[in-house]
Design an enzyme around this catalytic site. Structure first.
Site, PDB file in Angstrom:
ATOM      1  CE1 TYR A 179      -7.771  -3.431  15.637  1.00  0.00           C
ATOM      2  CE2 TYR A 179      -5.837  -3.266  14.400  1.00  0.00           C
ATOM      3  CZ  TYR A 179      -6.753  -2.612  14.936  1.00  0.00           C
ATOM      4  OH  TYR A 179      -6.649  -1.219  15.159  1.00  0.00           O
ATOM      5  CE  LYS A 183      -9.497  -1.242  13.075  1.00  0.00           C
ATOM      6  NZ  LYS A 183     -10.485  -0.552  13.037  1.00  0.00           N
TER       7      LYS A 183
END
Length: 281
Positions: A179, A183
């Site tokens: 994750y 990002k």
């Protein structure tokens, strides 16, 4: 040619907060069925925008329905389309249909994303591919599809990609390497799209500003699920920022409105970090 500047014909001084007025403009918000995406869609609707929320859910939740009912009072409109960002062909069709209906597309908020808590050594190739496909490739394909329609109708607008402070720092107490990496990729993507699309070309296309918002910890359904999986995590996160609390989704509405409106006409390729001071100490 140079990038688009302030509109000298805009009624600045004759109308309250004219730079933030989005009347008659058309926007797409992915991940817009609930949570942060819906709050950002609200900001655009409240200032007169016509907003299409995309999500993979068959129906938006109850809060979305209430927002849609209020939209007419604010001068905008809110619409829902079941559309998964992993379905690139469907994404292209849906975005083209919206642009063709209005003969314009003015901007995008790319907020669709997923989280998976897992030690790095235990990730499967399939899990990594799925998360990157939604969190990065889905953002890229959404932006590219929207840009093609903005080029077609020569709309000079703005895109806001939702990254995270997790793209710049590791989250204490939360094991989420993929994750966080996705990002970080979104932040870099915004810089590159801004470089490519911000100038206005000789044929009148371009003039598309691209920026990121990097939120800190927000009380969203995804984060509440993290709290269920990791006891004590909420208290830890609250103690890690300067304000001693987590954010509500509504606290990012002003930032989205700023980035999608004329108020930010000289801002592109940037990453707006809104994290309660988490990354400042």
């Amino acid at each position: 040619m140079v990038g688009i500047g302030p509109d000298t014909e805009a009624p600045v001084g004759q109308m309250r907060l004219a730079d933030f007025d989005l009347k008659d403009r058309v926007f797409i918000v992915t991940g817009g069925a609930r949570g942060l995406g819906l709050s950002l869609a609200e900001a655009l609707v409240e200032t007169g925008g016509n907003v299409y929320c995309f999500d993979r859910e068959p129906q938006a939740d109850e809060r979305w329905q209430e927002t849609a009912r209020r939209a007419a009072k604010w001068g905008g409109s809110l619409h829902y389309r079941q559309q998964d960002v992993q379905d690139t062909d469907g994404l292209n069709r849906t975005i083209a249909e919206i642009a063709d209906k209005h003969h314009r597309l003015d901007g995008v908020v790319a907020a669709a994303g997923v989280q998976q808590l897992c030690p790095a050594a235990e990730y499967s190739r399939e899990d990594v591919a799925r998360m990157m496909d939604i969190n990065y490739t889905g953002v890229m394909m959404t932006a590219a599809s929207a840009a093609r329609q903005m080029f077609k109708y020569k709309c000079h607008g703005s895109m806001c990609l939702i990254a995270s402070m997790s793209g710049s720092v590791a989250n204490k107490g939360l094991i989420s390497p993929v994750y966080n990496s996705s990002k970080a990729a979104v932040i870099q993507l915004a810089r590159n799209l801004a470089m490519e699309w911000s100038p206005i070309r000789p044929d009148g296309t371009g003039g598309i500003r691209v920026n990121c918002i990097s939120p800190g910890h927000i009380l969203t359904p995804m984060v509440r699920k993290n709290f269920e999986e990791v006891p004590g995590l909420q208290q830890k996160w609250e103690s890690e920022n300067m304000m001693g609390r987590l954010a509500e989704t509504s606290e990012f509405k002003g930032a989205a409105l700023f980035l999608l409106s004329n108020a930010s006409s000289f801002m592109t390729g940037n990453n707006l970090v809104i994290d309660g001071g988490h990354t400042s100490w």
